[in-house]
Design a protein around this motif. Sequence first.
Motif, PDB file in Angstrom:
ATOM      1  N   ALA A  51       1.738  -4.122   5.908  1.00  0.00           N
ATOM      2  CA  ALA A  51       2.227  -4.992   7.146  1.00  0.00           C
ATOM      3  C   ALA A  51       1.279  -4.633   8.224  1.00  0.00           C
ATOM      4  O   ALA A  51       1.370  -3.745   9.283  1.00  0.00           O
ATOM      5  N   HIS A  52       0.064  -5.378   8.228  1.00  0.00           N
ATOM      6  CA  HIS A  52      -1.269  -5.294   8.985  1.00  0.00           C
ATOM      7  C   HIS A  52      -0.774  -5.754  10.710  1.00  0.00           C
ATOM      8  O   HIS A  52      -0.078  -7.057  10.515  1.00  0.00           O
ATOM      9  N   PRO A  53      -1.081  -4.924  11.376  1.00  0.00           N
ATOM     10  CA  PRO A  53      -0.656  -5.773  12.892  1.00  0.00           C
ATOM     11  C   PRO A  53      -1.275  -6.978  13.106  1.00  0.00           C
ATOM     12  O   PRO A  53      -0.653  -7.952  14.098  1.00  0.00           O
ATOM     13  N   ASN A  54      -2.386  -7.163  12.866  1.00  0.00           N
ATOM     14  CA  ASN A  54      -3.247  -8.463  13.443  1.00  0.00           C
ATOM     15  C   ASN A  54      -3.470  -9.528  12.481  1.00  0.00           C
ATOM     16  O   ASN A  54      -3.685 -10.709  13.067  1.00  0.00           O
ATOM     17  N   TRP A  55      -3.846  -9.014  11.361  1.00  0.00           N
ATOM     18  CA  TRP A  55      -4.074  -9.993  10.265  1.00  0.00           C
ATOM     19  C   TRP A  55      -3.302 -10.183   9.123  1.00  0.00           C
ATOM     20  O   TRP A  55      -2.681  -9.242   8.381  1.00  0.00           O
ATOM     21  N   VAL A  56      -3.457 -11.533   8.485  1.00  0.00           N
ATOM     22  CA  VAL A  56      -2.308 -11.741   7.224  1.00  0.00           C
ATOM     23  C   VAL A  56      -3.580 -11.785   6.046  1.00  0.00           C
ATOM     24  O   VAL A  56      -4.251 -12.650   6.005  1.00  0.00           O
ATOM     25  N   MET A  57      -3.438 -10.776   5.234  1.00  0.00           N
ATOM     26  CA  MET A  57      -4.473 -10.932   4.363  1.00  0.00           C
ATOM     27  C   MET A  57      -4.108 -10.575   2.872  1.00  0.00           C
ATOM     28  O   MET A  57      -2.958 -10.000   2.773  1.00  0.00           O
ATOM     29  N   GLY A  58      -4.881 -10.378   1.585  1.00  0.00           N
ATOM     30  CA  GLY A  58      -4.295 -10.287   0.279  1.00  0.00           C
ATOM     31  C   GLY A  58      -3.918  -8.552   0.592  1.00  0.00           C
ATOM     32  O   GLY A  58      -4.285  -7.924   1.365  1.00  0.00           O
ATOM     33  N   ARG A  59      -3.331  -8.133  -0.606  1.00  0.00           N
ATOM     34  CA  ARG A  59      -2.710  -6.597  -0.573  1.00  0.00           C
ATOM     35  C   ARG A  59      -3.766  -5.839  -0.668  1.00  0.00           C
ATOM     36  O   ARG A  59      -3.580  -4.723  -0.180  1.00  0.00           O
ATOM     37  N   LYS A  60      -4.724  -6.016  -1.284  1.00  0.00           N
ATOM     38  CA  LYS A  60      -5.840  -4.839  -1.616  1.00  0.00           C
ATOM     39  C   LYS A  60      -6.488  -4.780  -0.386  1.00  0.00           C
ATOM     40  O   LYS A  60      -6.420  -3.487   0.182  1.00  0.00           O
ATOM     41  N   ILE A  61      -6.933  -5.724   0.204  1.00  0.00           N
ATOM     42  CA  ILE A  61      -7.709  -5.538   1.663  1.00  0.00           C
ATOM     43  C   ILE A  61      -6.741  -5.006   2.921  1.00  0.00           C
ATOM     44  O   ILE A  61      -6.965  -4.046   3.548  1.00  0.00           O
ATOM     45  N   SER A  62      -5.602  -5.272   2.696  1.00  0.00           N
ATOM     46  CA  SER A  62      -4.629  -4.656   3.626  1.00  0.00           C
ATOM     47  C   SER A  62      -4.391  -3.157   3.368  1.00  0.00           C
ATOM     48  O   SER A  62      -4.372  -2.517   4.462  1.00  0.00           O
ATOM     49  N   VAL A  63      -4.379  -2.758   2.325  1.00  0.00           N
ATOM     50  CA  VAL A  63      -4.364  -1.364   1.864  1.00  0.00           C
ATOM     51  C   VAL A  63      -5.355  -0.654   2.500  1.00  0.00           C
ATOM     52  O   VAL A  63      -5.495   0.489   2.935  1.00  0.00           O
ATOM     53  N   ASP A  64      -6.810  -1.330   1.949  1.00  0.00           N
ATOM     54  CA  ASP A  64      -8.177  -0.821   2.541  1.00  0.00           C
ATOM     55  C   ASP A  64      -8.123  -0.526   4.072  1.00  0.00           C
ATOM     56  O   ASP A  64      -8.860   0.228   4.561  1.00  0.00           O
ATOM     57  N   SER A  65      -7.447  -1.578   4.581  1.00  0.00           N
ATOM     58  CA  SER A  65      -7.293  -1.528   6.187  1.00  0.00           C
ATOM     59  C   SER A  65      -6.508  -0.270   6.684  1.00  0.00           C
ATOM     60  O   SER A  65      -6.680   0.366   7.599  1.00  0.00           O
ATOM     61  N   ALA A  66      -5.243  -0.101   5.981  1.00  0.00           N
ATOM     62  CA  ALA A  66      -4.605   1.063   6.451  1.00  0.00           C
ATOM     63  C   ALA A  66      -5.230   2.196   5.957  1.00  0.00           C
ATOM     64  O   ALA A  66      -5.138   3.265   6.948  1.00  0.00           O
ATOM     65  N   THR A  67      -6.082   2.405   4.996  1.00  0.00           N
ATOM     66  CA  THR A  67      -6.846   3.849   4.766  1.00  0.00           C
ATOM     67  C   THR A  67      -8.015   3.545   5.628  1.00  0.00           C
ATOM     68  O   THR A  67      -8.767   4.880   5.716  1.00  0.00           O
ATOM     69  N   MET A  68      -8.762   2.467   6.328  1.00  0.00           N
ATOM     70  CA  MET A  68      -9.848   2.341   6.627  1.00  0.00           C
ATOM     71  C   MET A  68     -11.158   2.276   5.851  1.00  0.00           C
ATOM     72  O   MET A  68     -12.372   2.393   6.095  1.00  0.00           O
ATOM     73  N   MET A  69     -10.750   2.304   4.490  1.00  0.00           N
ATOM     74  CA  MET A  69     -11.958   2.169   3.381  1.00  0.00           C
ATOM     75  C   MET A  69     -12.420   0.828   3.687  1.00  0.00           C
ATOM     76  O   MET A  69     -13.547   0.517   3.403  1.00  0.00           O
ATOM     77  N   ASN A  70     -11.624  -0.320   4.040  1.00  0.00           N
ATOM     78  CA  ASN A  70     -12.177  -1.429   4.463  1.00  0.00           C
ATOM     79  C   ASN A  70     -13.264  -1.454   5.427  1.00  0.00           C
ATOM     80  O   ASN A  70     -14.435  -2.128   5.062  1.00  0.00           O
ATOM     81  N   LYS A  71     -13.181  -0.473   6.523  1.00  0.00           N
ATOM     82  CA  LYS A  71     -14.327  -0.336   7.409  1.00  0.00           C
ATOM     83  C   LYS A  71     -15.355   0.256   6.771  1.00  0.00           C
ATOM     84  O   LYS A  71     -16.454  -0.024   6.874  1.00  0.00           O
ATOM     85  N   GLY A  72     -15.158   1.231   5.722  1.00  0.00           N
ATOM     86  CA  GLY A  72     -16.306   1.992   5.118  1.00  0.00           C
ATOM     87  C   GLY A  72     -16.939   0.951   4.224  1.00  0.00           C
ATOM     88  O   GLY A  72     -18.167   0.785   4.236  1.00  0.00           O
TER      89      GLY A  72
END
Length: 394
Positions: free
Chosen positions: A205-226
């Motif tokens: 449940a990303h606050p700003n972007w609607v994205m696929g589930r994998k990148i959404s989880v990556d955003s929650a862990t911040m691995m996406n930023k990594g």
Amino acid sequence: MSAQRLRVAVLGATGSIGSNTLDVLARHPDRFELTAVSAFSRANELADVCLAHQPRWAVLPEPEAAQALQQRLRDQGCRTEVLAGAQALAQVAAATEVDAVMAAIVGAAGLPPCLAAARAGKRLMLANKEALVVGGAFFMRAVEEGGALLLPVDSEHSALFQCLPLDASTWSDTIDHIVLTASGGPFRTRDPQTLASVTPDEACAHPNWVMGRKISVDSATMMNKGLEVIEARWLFHLQPDQIRVLIHPQSIVHSMVVCRDQSVLAQLGTPDMRVPIAYALSYPERVVSGASRLDLLNTPSLSFEAPDGRRFPALQLAWAALRGPEGSTAVLNAANEVAVEAFLARRLSFTGIAQTVERVLNDVPPSAADVASVDDLLALDARARAAARRTVGG
Ligand code: NDP
Ligand code: MG
């Protein structure tokens, strides 16, 4: 049909980036032609795309599903030719009938078609950051040798690209560092003690972007930023210590360049992926993207904060991999893909994702032989996946 139209292949057409790309393409039928599309599991959605846009090719992973789709399309008078398998993805990415490839497959599975497009000298619009995180120097070499035009689609990297000319030699001496902004995801302010028990739906449940589930989880862990730190290292030829991260919860400033003279360049806009997608499609020109206008008078104040390393250990792991032996970023990515899949299947806790990645980074240290060729890298990727599966018990 105008001969000038850019002939576009959208790999991962059924996903979030894929459908946003189709939206931008449909706004400019005079400029763009959809030539090829691919999907993985959503054959019905791919059928709808083919019926609506009549691309020359569609690709699915399995021959049976491809045959069924071919029959269905033929019955409805659609002339799209349906191909099957990973080889077919690489084939359409390199086809002479294709000018530009939107790389919107999720995960390392997107690497081979990206390399094919790079080697064939295409306009390669890269959303699929994992391909660059795994491919690293090989990826960049294929781009150079093939004479491809590599254009970022990730919003932060598009922002940097909009602040900096394509030719790094013209600005590399003028830069002090870059700042990648991050929303902080859904758990930015949540009590860290409760993170072990969050559900996949909460993480997605990303606050700003609607994205696929994998990148959404990556955003929650911040691995996406990594992963984006690693992506920036390659795209902009930066040293690891020239890349910094700031949390910016409003997702309005998409990233910044801090120059030697302390001038700061930034790109702003509403959080809508159609902006970077439209820029990659039309560069060096600009076309209407469909995004709404940024209304600064009615925008909440812009705020920034440093990421908390205890809340977001995955971000630190990406830095460690970037500073480790070559190949470490491929290990990090593989372990993360397996761990996120296990979390989404409720076989691993949310906090178990970073723990798994850390363990696999320790257990699978790459050597020079693991990065001698792309096949060696893919073998390393497979070894790291196997180690991650053992760790999560799947
Ligand atoms: P989605 O999950 O929404 O879409 C992924 C696409 O890839 C789908 O078309 C899917 O097919 C296909 N796919 C999945 N697995 C495979 C595979 N093994 N082989 C071939 N195709 C496959 O993801 P997103 O669109 O959100 O993300 C795509 C990429 O873009 C990711 O790398 C992500 O990090 C990056 N990105 C995404 C952003 C966003 O806003 N969504 C922002 C910046 C980057 P099917 O649906 O048929 O199963
Ligand atoms: Mg991004």
